[in-house]
Scaffold this motif. Structure first.
Motif, PDB file in Angstrom:
ATOM      1  N   GLU A  58       0.826  -1.213   0.000  1.00  0.00           N
ATOM      2  CA  GLU A  58       0.000   0.000   0.000  1.00  0.00           C
ATOM      3  C   GLU A  58       0.858   1.261   0.000  1.00  0.00           C
ATOM      4  O   GLU A  58       0.474   2.278  -0.572  1.00  0.00           O
ATOM      5  CB  GLU A  58      -0.944   0.014   1.206  1.00  0.00           C
ATOM      6  N   TRP A  59       1.988   1.216   0.666  1.00  0.00           N
ATOM      7  CA  TRP A  59       2.884   2.373   0.762  1.00  0.00           C
ATOM      8  C   TRP A  59       3.291   2.853  -0.629  1.00  0.00           C
ATOM      9  O   TRP A  59       3.502   4.046  -0.853  1.00  0.00           O
ATOM     10  CB  TRP A  59       4.122   1.989   1.577  1.00  0.00           C
ATOM     11  N   TYR A  60       3.394   1.903  -1.570  1.00  0.00           N
ATOM     12  CA  TYR A  60       3.830   2.207  -2.929  1.00  0.00           C
ATOM     13  C   TYR A  60       2.668   2.363  -3.915  1.00  0.00           C
ATOM     14  O   TYR A  60       2.899   2.640  -5.094  1.00  0.00           O
ATOM     15  CB  TYR A  60       4.740   1.086  -3.446  1.00  0.00           C
ATOM     16  N   CYS A  61       1.434   2.171  -3.457  1.00  0.00           N
ATOM     17  CA  CYS A  61       0.292   2.063  -4.360  1.00  0.00           C
ATOM     18  C   CYS A  61      -0.391   3.415  -4.586  1.00  0.00           C
ATOM     19  O   CYS A  61      -0.990   3.980  -3.667  1.00  0.00           O
ATOM     20  CB  CYS A  61      -0.716   1.049  -3.815  1.00  0.00           C
ATOM     21  N   LEU A  62      -0.344   3.907  -5.804  1.00  0.00           N
ATOM     22  CA  LEU A  62      -0.971   5.197  -6.114  1.00  0.00           C
ATOM     23  C   LEU A  62      -2.487   5.127  -6.010  1.00  0.00           C
ATOM     24  O   LEU A  62      -3.132   6.096  -5.607  1.00  0.00           O
ATOM     25  CB  LEU A  62      -0.559   5.662  -7.511  1.00  0.00           C
ATOM     26  N   ASP A  63      -3.071   3.992  -6.362  1.00  0.00           N
ATOM     27  CA  ASP A  63      -4.526   3.830  -6.224  1.00  0.00           C
ATOM     28  C   ASP A  63      -4.942   3.918  -4.764  1.00  0.00           C
ATOM     29  O   ASP A  63      -5.964   4.538  -4.426  1.00  0.00           O
ATOM     30  CB  ASP A  63      -4.975   2.484  -6.807  1.00  0.00           C
ATOM     31  N   PHE A  64      -4.143   3.319  -3.896  1.00  0.00           N
ATOM     32  CA  PHE A  64      -4.435   3.358  -2.461  1.00  0.00           C
ATOM     33  C   PHE A  64      -4.430   4.796  -1.945  1.00  0.00           C
ATOM     34  O   PHE A  64      -5.361   5.232  -1.250  1.00  0.00           O
ATOM     35  CB  PHE A  64      -3.414   2.519  -1.685  1.00  0.00           C
ATOM     36  N   TRP A  65      -3.400   5.557  -2.311  1.00  0.00           N
ATOM     37  CA  TRP A  65      -3.281   6.927  -1.802  1.00  0.00           C
ATOM     38  C   TRP A  65      -4.298   7.854  -2.455  1.00  0.00           C
ATOM     39  O   TRP A  65      -4.781   8.791  -1.816  1.00  0.00           O
ATOM     40  CB  TRP A  65      -1.858   7.446  -1.998  1.00  0.00           C
ATOM     41  N   ALA A  66      -4.651   7.590  -3.703  1.00  0.00           N
ATOM     42  CA  ALA A  66      -5.680   8.405  -4.358  1.00  0.00           C
ATOM     43  C   ALA A  66      -7.009   8.275  -3.624  1.00  0.00           C
ATOM     44  O   ALA A  66      -7.721   9.267  -3.403  1.00  0.00           O
ATOM     45  CB  ALA A  66      -5.837   7.977  -5.817  1.00  0.00           C
ATOM     46  N   GLU A  67      -7.325   7.059  -3.200  1.00  0.00           N
ATOM     47  CA  GLU A  67      -8.582   6.836  -2.467  1.00  0.00           C
ATOM     48  C   GLU A  67      -8.495   7.362  -1.038  1.00  0.00           C
ATOM     49  O   GLU A  67      -9.421   8.018  -0.552  1.00  0.00           O
ATOM     50  CB  GLU A  67      -8.913   5.345  -2.451  1.00  0.00           C
ATOM     51  N   ALA A  68      -7.359   7.087  -0.381  1.00  0.00           N
ATOM     52  CA  ALA A  68      -7.210   7.494   1.018  1.00  0.00           C
ATOM     53  C   ALA A  68      -7.206   9.011   1.172  1.00  0.00           C
ATOM     54  O   ALA A  68      -7.745   9.544   2.152  1.00  0.00           O
ATOM     55  CB  ALA A  68      -5.926   6.903   1.597  1.00  0.00           C
ATOM     56  N   LEU A  69      -6.612   9.704   0.214  1.00  0.00           N
ATOM     57  CA  LEU A  69      -6.466  11.163   0.318  1.00  0.00           C
ATOM     58  C   LEU A  69      -7.491  11.918  -0.516  1.00  0.00           C
ATOM     59  O   LEU A  69      -7.550  13.148  -0.429  1.00  0.00           O
ATOM     60  CB  LEU A  69      -5.051  11.568  -0.107  1.00  0.00           C
ATOM     61  N   GLN A  70      -8.257  11.183  -1.309  1.00  0.00           N
ATOM     62  CA  GLN A  70      -9.251  11.810  -2.194  1.00  0.00           C
ATOM     63  C   GLN A  70      -8.593  12.849  -3.099  1.00  0.00           C
ATOM     64  O   GLN A  70      -9.024  14.000  -3.202  1.00  0.00           O
ATOM     65  CB  GLN A  70     -10.386  12.423  -1.373  1.00  0.00           C
ATOM     66  N   LEU A  71      -7.514  12.396  -3.778  1.00  0.00           N
ATOM     67  CA  LEU A  71      -6.760  13.245  -4.680  1.00  0.00           C
ATOM     68  C   LEU A  71      -6.443  12.491  -5.973  1.00  0.00           C
ATOM     69  O   LEU A  71      -6.338  11.258  -5.961  1.00  0.00           O
ATOM     70  CB  LEU A  71      -5.433  13.685  -4.043  1.00  0.00           C
ATOM     71  N   ASP A  72      -6.260  13.228  -7.061  1.00  0.00           N
ATOM     72  CA  ASP A  72      -5.794  12.634  -8.315  1.00  0.00           C
ATOM     73  C   ASP A  72      -4.267  12.605  -8.253  1.00  0.00           C
ATOM     74  O   ASP A  72      -3.593  13.539  -8.695  1.00  0.00           O
ATOM     75  CB  ASP A  72      -6.282  13.452  -9.507  1.00  0.00           C
ATOM     76  N   ILE A  73      -3.737  11.528  -7.678  1.00  0.00           N
ATOM     77  CA  ILE A  73      -2.305  11.454  -7.413  1.00  0.00           C
ATOM     78  C   ILE A  73      -1.489  11.542  -8.698  1.00  0.00           C
ATOM     79  O   ILE A  73      -0.475  12.253  -8.759  1.00  0.00           O
ATOM     80  CB  ILE A  73      -1.965  10.147  -6.664  1.00  0.00           C
ATOM     81  N   LEU A  74      -1.907  10.839  -9.734  1.00  0.00           N
ATOM     82  CA  LEU A  74      -1.129  10.849 -10.976  1.00  0.00           C
ATOM     83  C   LEU A  74      -1.067  12.250 -11.575  1.00  0.00           C
ATOM     84  O   LEU A  74      -0.010  12.687 -12.055  1.00  0.00           O
ATOM     85  CB  LEU A  74      -1.712   9.868 -11.989  1.00  0.00           C
TER      86      LEU A  74
END
Length: 227
Positions: free
Chosen positions: A63-79
Motif C-alpha cells: 500500500e505504501w507504494y500504491c498510487l490507487d491506495f493513496w488516491a482513495e485514502a487522500l481523495q486526490l488525483d495522485i497521478l
C-alpha cells in the motif's frame, strides 16, 4: 570484487537506483502535502503532519507504494499531481552508459521495482529507459512488495534466475536484506539515492556512489566500494 563473468542475470531497482530519488522525495514530503492542504482546506503544517503519520503507518507494505491506495485514502488525483512536477524526473549519473554496457555484454537485465504501474509508466515515458530491459516487473503484479519473500519466489518463477549468479542493485536496505535472505549472492546498495540528500554510510552491503564504479566491461572484473 564484482566479476561480471560470474553474473548471468541483472536485477535493477528504479527509484533511487536508476532514477534520482529527489523527484519522489520532493513529491511526498513537499509537493503532495501542499496540494493536499489546498484541496481539502487544511493548514499546510497540519496537512504535512497528517500525511507523514499516514505514510509511516504503511511503510514497507505494498500500500505504501500504491498510487490507487493513496488516491482513495487522500481523495486526490495522485497521478495528475505527480505530473505537475515531472520536470524533476531525472536519471542518475552514468545510468544509460551502464545499461548500454549490460546490453553489449548480453546480460539479461530486468527492472524490478515497487513502483505502481501508473507511476512506473509515467517515468518510463519521460526517461525512455524501458528499451534497455528484457522485462519490467512491478511488485504490484505479484501482490507483494520487494520487502516480502513472496515477491522473490514469484519473481524467480517468472524470470528463472539463479540466485548465486544474479546481481541485484537497490537503494533500499530493507529490500536488499530480503533479497539476501532469499539467497541472491551479489548485492549492491546506492549510497546517495537523492542527489540533494546526504551521502549515506552503508555498512551491511557493498555500496557504490555511481554506476561508473561497476561499469560492465568485457575485460572482466571491476571493484565495488564497501560501506
Amino acid at each position: 570484487m564484482l566479476d561480471w563473468r560470474s553474473i548471468n542475470t541483472v536485477l535493477l531497482d528504479m527509484d533511487g537506483t536508476l532514477l534520482d530519488l529527489h523527484y519522489d522525495n520532493h513529491f511526498w514530503l513537499d509537493h503532495l502535502p501542499k496540494r493536499y492542504a489546498q484541496v481539502h482546506g487544511l493548514d499546510p503544517k497540519q496537512a504535512q503532519l497528517k500525511l507523514e503519520k499516514e505514510i509511516d503507518a504503511h511503510r514497507g507494505t505494498l500500500e505504501w507504494y500504491c498510487l490507487d491506495f493513496w488516491a482513495e485514502a487522500l481523495q486526490l488525483d495522485i497521478l495528475a499531481i505527480l505530473r505537475e512536477i515531472e520536470g524533476r524526473i531525472a536519471l542518475r549519473p552514468h545510468t544509460e552508459a551502464f545499461l548500454q554496457g549490460l546490453q553489449q555484454l548480453q546480460k539479461p537485465t530486468f527492472l524490478v521495482t515497487n513502483a505502481h504501474r501508473l507511476g512506473l509508466d509515467h517515468k518510463l515515458e519521460i526517461t525512455g529507459i524501458g528499451r534497455w530491459f528484457d522485462d519490467i516487473i512491478s511488485s504490484h503484479d505479484y501482490g507483494h512488495a520487494k520487502e516480502s519473500e513472496h515477491f522473490w519466489h514469484a519473481l524467480r518463477k517468472e524470470v528463472g534466475f539463479d540466485p548465486e549468479r544474479t546481481l541485484f542493485v537497490d537503494d533500499n536496505q530493507s529490500v536488499l536484506a530480503a533479497a539476501q535472505d532469499y539467497g541472491i549472492a551479489n548485492l549492491l546498495c546506492i549510497r546517495q539515492p537523492d542527489s540533494r540528500g546526504p551521502r549515506r554510510e552503508v555498512t551491511d552491503f557493498p555500496a557504490i556512489h555511481h554506476f561508473d564504479e561497476i561499469m560492465a566491461l568485457e575485460t572482466g572484473a571491476t571493484h565495488t566500494g564497501q560501506g
